[in-house]
Scaffold this active site. Structure first.
Site, PDB file in Angstrom:
ATOM      1  CE1 TYR A 162      -3.901   2.274   0.606  1.00  0.00           C
ATOM      2  CE2 TYR A 162      -2.532   3.270   2.315  1.00  0.00           C
ATOM      3  CZ  TYR A 162      -3.660   3.304   1.508  1.00  0.00           C
ATOM      4  OH  TYR A 162      -4.530   4.364   1.601  1.00  0.00           O
ATOM      5  CB  VAL A 194     -10.286   9.074   6.216  1.00  0.00           C
ATOM      6  CG1 VAL A 194     -11.554   9.880   6.006  1.00  0.00           C
ATOM      7  CG2 VAL A 194      -9.060   9.813   5.685  1.00  0.00           C
TER       8      VAL A 194
HETATM    9  N1  LIG Z   1      -9.664   5.611   4.936  1.00  0.00           N
HETATM   10  C1  LIG Z   1      -8.434   6.018   5.205  1.00  0.00           C
HETATM   11  O1  LIG Z   1      -7.967   6.014   6.359  1.00  0.00           O
HETATM   12  C2  LIG Z   1      -7.566   6.535   4.076  1.00  0.00           C
HETATM   13  C3  LIG Z   1      -6.420   7.268   4.423  1.00  0.00           C
HETATM   14  C4  LIG Z   1      -5.596   7.740   3.402  1.00  0.00           C
HETATM   15  C5  LIG Z   1      -5.936   7.510   2.088  1.00  0.00           C
HETATM   16  N2  LIG Z   1      -7.051   6.790   1.782  1.00  0.00           N
HETATM   17  C6  LIG Z   1      -7.345   6.578   0.369  1.00  0.00           C
HETATM   18  O2  LIG Z   1      -8.551   7.220   0.062  1.00  0.00           O
HETATM   19  C7  LIG Z   1      -9.183   6.558  -1.046  1.00  0.00           C
HETATM   20  C8  LIG Z   1     -10.601   6.239  -0.649  1.00  0.00           C
HETATM   21  O3  LIG Z   1     -10.552   5.332   0.448  1.00  0.00           O
HETATM   22  P1  LIG Z   1     -11.786   5.074   1.413  1.00  0.00           P
HETATM   23  O4  LIG Z   1     -11.214   5.053   2.780  1.00  0.00           O
HETATM   24  O5  LIG Z   1     -12.904   5.960   1.075  1.00  0.00           O
HETATM   25  O6  LIG Z   1     -12.071   3.566   0.994  1.00  0.00           O
HETATM   26  P2  LIG Z   1     -13.440   2.773   0.854  1.00  0.00           P
HETATM   27  O7  LIG Z   1     -13.066   1.334   0.769  1.00  0.00           O
HETATM   28  O8  LIG Z   1     -14.355   3.199   1.929  1.00  0.00           O
HETATM   29  O9  LIG Z   1     -13.958   3.282  -0.565  1.00  0.00           O
HETATM   30  C9  LIG Z   1     -13.230   2.989  -1.726  1.00  0.00           C
HETATM   31  C10 LIG Z   1     -14.193   2.895  -2.897  1.00  0.00           C
HETATM   32  O10 LIG Z   1     -13.404   2.545  -4.038  1.00  0.00           O
HETATM   33  C11 LIG Z   1     -14.080   1.540  -4.753  1.00  0.00           C
HETATM   34  N3  LIG Z   1     -13.123   0.747  -5.506  1.00  0.00           N
HETATM   35  C12 LIG Z   1     -12.163  -0.082  -5.020  1.00  0.00           C
HETATM   36  N4  LIG Z   1     -11.521  -0.672  -6.022  1.00  0.00           N
HETATM   37  C13 LIG Z   1     -12.055  -0.201  -7.168  1.00  0.00           C
HETATM   38  C14 LIG Z   1     -11.809  -0.450  -8.549  1.00  0.00           C
HETATM   39  N5  LIG Z   1     -10.886  -1.334  -8.953  1.00  0.00           N
HETATM   40  N6  LIG Z   1     -12.545   0.232  -9.461  1.00  0.00           N
HETATM   41  C15 LIG Z   1     -13.494   1.095  -9.068  1.00  0.00           C
HETATM   42  N7  LIG Z   1     -13.793   1.346  -7.784  1.00  0.00           N
HETATM   43  C16 LIG Z   1     -13.079   0.706  -6.852  1.00  0.00           C
HETATM   44  C17 LIG Z   1     -14.800   0.712  -3.692  1.00  0.00           C
HETATM   45  O11 LIG Z   1     -15.870  -0.038  -4.240  1.00  0.00           O
HETATM   46  C18 LIG Z   1     -15.243   1.792  -2.725  1.00  0.00           C
HETATM   47  O12 LIG Z   1     -16.519   2.310  -3.054  1.00  0.00           O
HETATM   48  C19 LIG Z   1      -8.329   5.310  -1.315  1.00  0.00           C
HETATM   49  O13 LIG Z   1      -7.460   5.574  -2.384  1.00  0.00           O
HETATM   50  C20 LIG Z   1      -7.542   5.132  -0.031  1.00  0.00           C
HETATM   51  O14 LIG Z   1      -6.325   4.474  -0.249  1.00  0.00           O
HETATM   52  C21 LIG Z   1      -7.878   6.320   2.744  1.00  0.00           C
END
Ligand SMILES: NC(=O)c1ccc[n+]([C@@H]2O[C@H](COP(=O)([O-])OP(=O)(O)OC[C@H]3O[C@@H](n4cnc5c(N)ncnc54)[C@H](O)[C@@H]3O)[C@@H](O)[C@H]2O)c1
Length: 255
Positions: A162, A194
Site C-alpha cells: 500500500y 479517515v
Molecule cells: N480511509 C483512510 O484512512 C484513508 C487514508 C488515506 C488515504 N485513503 C485513500 O482514500 C481513497 C478512498 O478510500 P476510502 O477510505 O474511502 O475507501 P473505501 O473502501 O471506503 O472506498 C473505496 C471505494 O473505491 C471503490 N473501488 C475499489 N476498487 C475499485 C476499482 N478497482 N474500481 C473502481 N472502484 C473501486 C470501492 O468499491 C469503494 O466504493 C483510497 O485511495 C484510499 O487508499 C484512505
C-alpha cells in the site's frame, strides 16, 4: 448554495470510488457546490444509491457508472458514457483504492496481492487520467486530484504494498502536473486515517469512538479535494497535500 461555494457551479466532476467513503463524500460536497458528479465505482449499485441521494447543480442529475479503474476497457467505456451523457468533464477526483494485505510482512505478501494493490491504486490513477485528460484539457477549469495517503511518506509495519503504491500515486500527480502545466492542474491529497469502511476494516473497528489517535471525517477530506480542483487553487500544481494532523512534521528531537 452560498456564493462562497459556487466555485464549482455547473462543473462536471468525475469521482472514482464514489460508492462509499471519501469518494461518496466528494460527490456529495461537489453536488452541494453546484457541480454535477459522475460517480464511478466497481460497486455500481452503491454508486447509483449515492447518486440517487444527491440533488445537483442546475438540476442535472448525477450519473452513476459501474467501472473497474484497473481495467482499461472499463475506464475507457465509463468516460465515453460520461461524455455522452453530460458533454464534458471539468474535474476528476480519483478516490478508488484498496489497502491490500494489512499486517503481512513483505516475505508473506503474495505477488498477486502486490499486483492488485498497484493495479487499483497506481494503474487505476493512470488509466483514469489517461482517459479523462482530453476532456480536462478542453475545459477552461480542468483539474485533477488523486487521493494518495500519508502512507506515501510515512509507514506502519505490514503495509509495504500500500505504501509503495501511494508513493507512486504522488509522483504520478507531480510528473503529470509538469506535463500538463498551463492546461490541467494535477495534485494529490495525502490523508492519515479517515473514518471509512476501508479504515474500519483495516483496523478492525466498528467505529473510532475512543481511538487514541486522530481520525478525519470523510467530509473534511472531500473539502480539501474540492479546494484543489476548484479555481480557488489557481497556481497550485503538483503538490501533495499532507492532511495528517501534523504527524509527519514531528521531529525525533525529545522536546
Ligand atoms: N480511509 C483512510 O484512512 C484513508 C487514508 C488515506 C488515504 N485513503 C485513500 O482514500 C481513497 C478512498 O478510500 P476510502 O477510505 O474511502 O475507501 P473505501 O473502501 O471506503 O472506498 C473505496 C471505494 O473505491 C471503490 N473501488 C475499489 N476498487 C475499485 C476499482 N478497482 N474500481 C473502481 N472502484 C473501486 C470501492 O468499491 C469503494 O466504493 C483510497 O485511495 C484510499 O487508499 C484512505
Amino acid at each position: 448554495m452560498s456564493s462562497a461555494s459556487a466555485d464549482l457551479d455547473g462543473a462536471v466532476v468525475l469521482v472514482t470510488g464514489a460508492a462509499g467513503g471519501i469518494g461518496a463524500a466528494v460527490a456529495r460536497r461537489a453536488a452541494d457546490r453546484g457541480a454535477t458528479p459522475v460517480l464511478l465505482d466497481r460497486d455500481g449499485a452503491g454508486a447509483q444509491d449515492q447518486a440517487d441521494a444527491l440533488s445537483t447543480g442546475r438540476g442535472t442529475p448525477a450519473v452513476a457508472i459501474t467501472a473497474d479503474v484497473a481495467d482499461e476497457a472499463s475506464v475507457r467505456s465509463a468516460v465515453a458514457t460520461a461524455l455522452r451523457r453530460l458533454g464534458r468533464i471539468d474535474a476528476v477526483a480519483h478516490c478508488a483504492g484498496i489497502s491490500g494485505p494489512v499486517g503481512s510482512p513483505l516475505e508473506q505478501v503474495l505477488l498477486a496481492d502486490w499486483q492488485r494493490v498497484f493495479a487499483v491504486n497506481a494503474t487505476g490513477a493512470y488509466l483514469t487520467l489517461k482517459h479523462t485528460l482530453a476532456a480536462l484539457r478542453r475545459s477552461s477549469r480542468g483539474a485533477a486530484v488523486l487521493v494518495a495517503s500519508d502512507s506515501a511518506f510515512v509507514a506502519a509495519p505490514g503495509m509495504v504494498p500500500y505504501c509503495a503504491s501511494k508513493a507512486a500515486v504522488v509522483q504520478l500527480a507531480r510528473a503529470l502536473s509538469v506535463e500538463t502545466a498551463g492546461e490541467v492542474r494535477v495534485n494529490a491529497v495525502c490523508p492519515s486515517v479517515v473514518d471509512t469502511p476501508m479504515s474500519r476494516g483495516d483496523l478492525d473497528r466498528g467505529d473510532f469512538t475512543g481511538a487514541d489517535y486522530p481520525v478525519h471525517r470523510p467530509e473534511d477530506i472531500a473539502e480539501h479535494v474540492l479546494f484543489l480542483v476548484s479555481p480557488a487553487a489557481v497556481g497550485v500544481h503538483g503538490t501533495a497535500l499532507a492532511v495528517d494532523f501534523g504527524y509527519s512534521a514531528r521531529s525525533a528531537f525529545p522536546a
